[in-house]
Design an enzyme around this catalytic site. Structure first.
Site, PDB file in Angstrom:
ATOM      1  N   LYS A  83      99.614 -10.656 -13.231  1.00 18.44           N
ATOM      2  CA  LYS A  83      99.315 -11.594 -12.323  1.00 18.44           C
ATOM      3  C   LYS A  83     100.735 -12.560 -12.317  1.00 18.44           C
ATOM      4  O   LYS A  83     100.861 -13.151 -13.381  1.00 18.44           O
ATOM      5  CB  LYS A  83      98.237 -12.288 -12.542  1.00 18.44           C
TER       6      LYS A  83
HETATM    7  C1  E4P Z   1      91.893 -15.000  -8.397  1.00 13.04           C
HETATM    8  O1  E4P Z   1      92.739 -13.940  -8.535  1.00 13.04           O
HETATM    9  C2  E4P Z   1      92.077 -16.295  -8.001  1.00 13.04           C
HETATM   10  O2  E4P Z   1      92.838 -16.669  -9.084  1.00 13.04           O
HETATM   11  C3  E4P Z   1      90.935 -17.014  -7.973  1.00 13.04           C
HETATM   12  O3  E4P Z   1      90.265 -16.320  -6.794  1.00 13.04           O
HETATM   13  C4  E4P Z   1      91.233 -18.221  -7.377  1.00 13.04           C
HETATM   14  O4  E4P Z   1      90.030 -19.031  -6.758  1.00 13.04           O
HETATM   15  P1  E4P Z   1      89.536 -20.597  -6.878  1.00 13.04           P
HETATM   16  O5  E4P Z   1      90.492 -21.105  -5.602  1.00 13.04           O
HETATM   17  O6  E4P Z   1      88.195 -20.779  -6.428  1.00 13.04           O
HETATM   18  O7  E4P Z   1      90.163 -21.260  -8.011  1.00 13.04           O
END
Ligand code: E4P
Length: 215
Positions: A83
């Protein structure tokens, strides 16, 4: 649409993976910090539970350093996806990692132009954040539709991974809007499986069955 779980909690992943519906896992530094554990250790454990893409996020903001971190994370297991935050340095890292055959998930995507650039750099996945856009009064789902339209029109193979999902309806709308994947928090899985009429129906069936078996 594929379904990923958005958590770094091993017990949550174990429970939902037993439902037989899980295609992958996403984590981020906040989710790892919540567990108070080492990133590599957690990712290794997840690879033993789920046979699908598992996103692990880099911390560095400098392209070359991101690549270095990514190479180490990618060594944990063939299913690890790196990521990378959506920045200019992130794009450089995505390009280099793509050339090395390492899969990437470009995260913190809040506009279609960001998604287009990430795809051009070779991202395997782009992660538009629905909930965080909704939080600031911008319709997150429109972003999913826009990215989907652009990718379809130009035959772009990058998959659209709907992230920052807050509730049941986000999942259904993401599916209707053409997201390739939704990454869903544990609490939302628990909402999705339930319906009060299902519970009431089971109760009635069991009561009726008892009446017969007592006769
Ligand atoms: C996933 O890849 C993201 O990091 C995550 O869905 C972020 O979610 P949030 O906005 O609830 O922190």
């Amino acid at each position: 649409m594929k379904i990923f779980i958005d958590t770094a909690n091993i017990e949550e992943i174990r429970e939902i993976s037993q439902w037989g519906i899980l295609d992958g896992v996403t984590t981020n530094p906040s989710l790892i910090a919540k567990e108070g554990r080492d990133l590599k250790e957690v990712i290794k454990e997840i690879t033993d539970l789920v046979d699908g893409p598992i996103s692990a996020e880099v911390i560095s903001l400098i392209g070359k350093e991101m690549v270095q971190e990514a190479k180490e994370l990618a060594q944990i297991h063939k299913n690890v996806v790196i990521k990378i935050p959506m920045t200019d340095e992130g794009l450089k890292a995505v390009k280099e990692l793509t050339q090395m055959g390492i899969k990437t998930n470009v995260t913190l995507v809040f506009s279609a132009s960001q998604a287009l650039l990430a795809a051009k750099a070779g991202a395997t996945f782009v992660s538009p954040f629905l909930g965080r856009l909704d939080d600031v009064g911008q319709e997150g789902m429109q972003l999913i539709r826009d990215i989907g339209e652009i990718f379809a029109r130009h035959g772009i193979p990058t998959e659209v991974l709907a992230a920052s999902i807050r509730h049941n309806l986000h999942v259904i709308d993401a599916a209707k809007s053409g997201a390739d994947i939704a990454t869903i928090p544990y609490s939302v899985f628990k909402q999705m499986v339930k319906h009060p009429l299902t519970d009431a129906g089971i109760e009635k069936f069991l009561k009726d069955h008892e009446k017969i078996s007592k006769k």
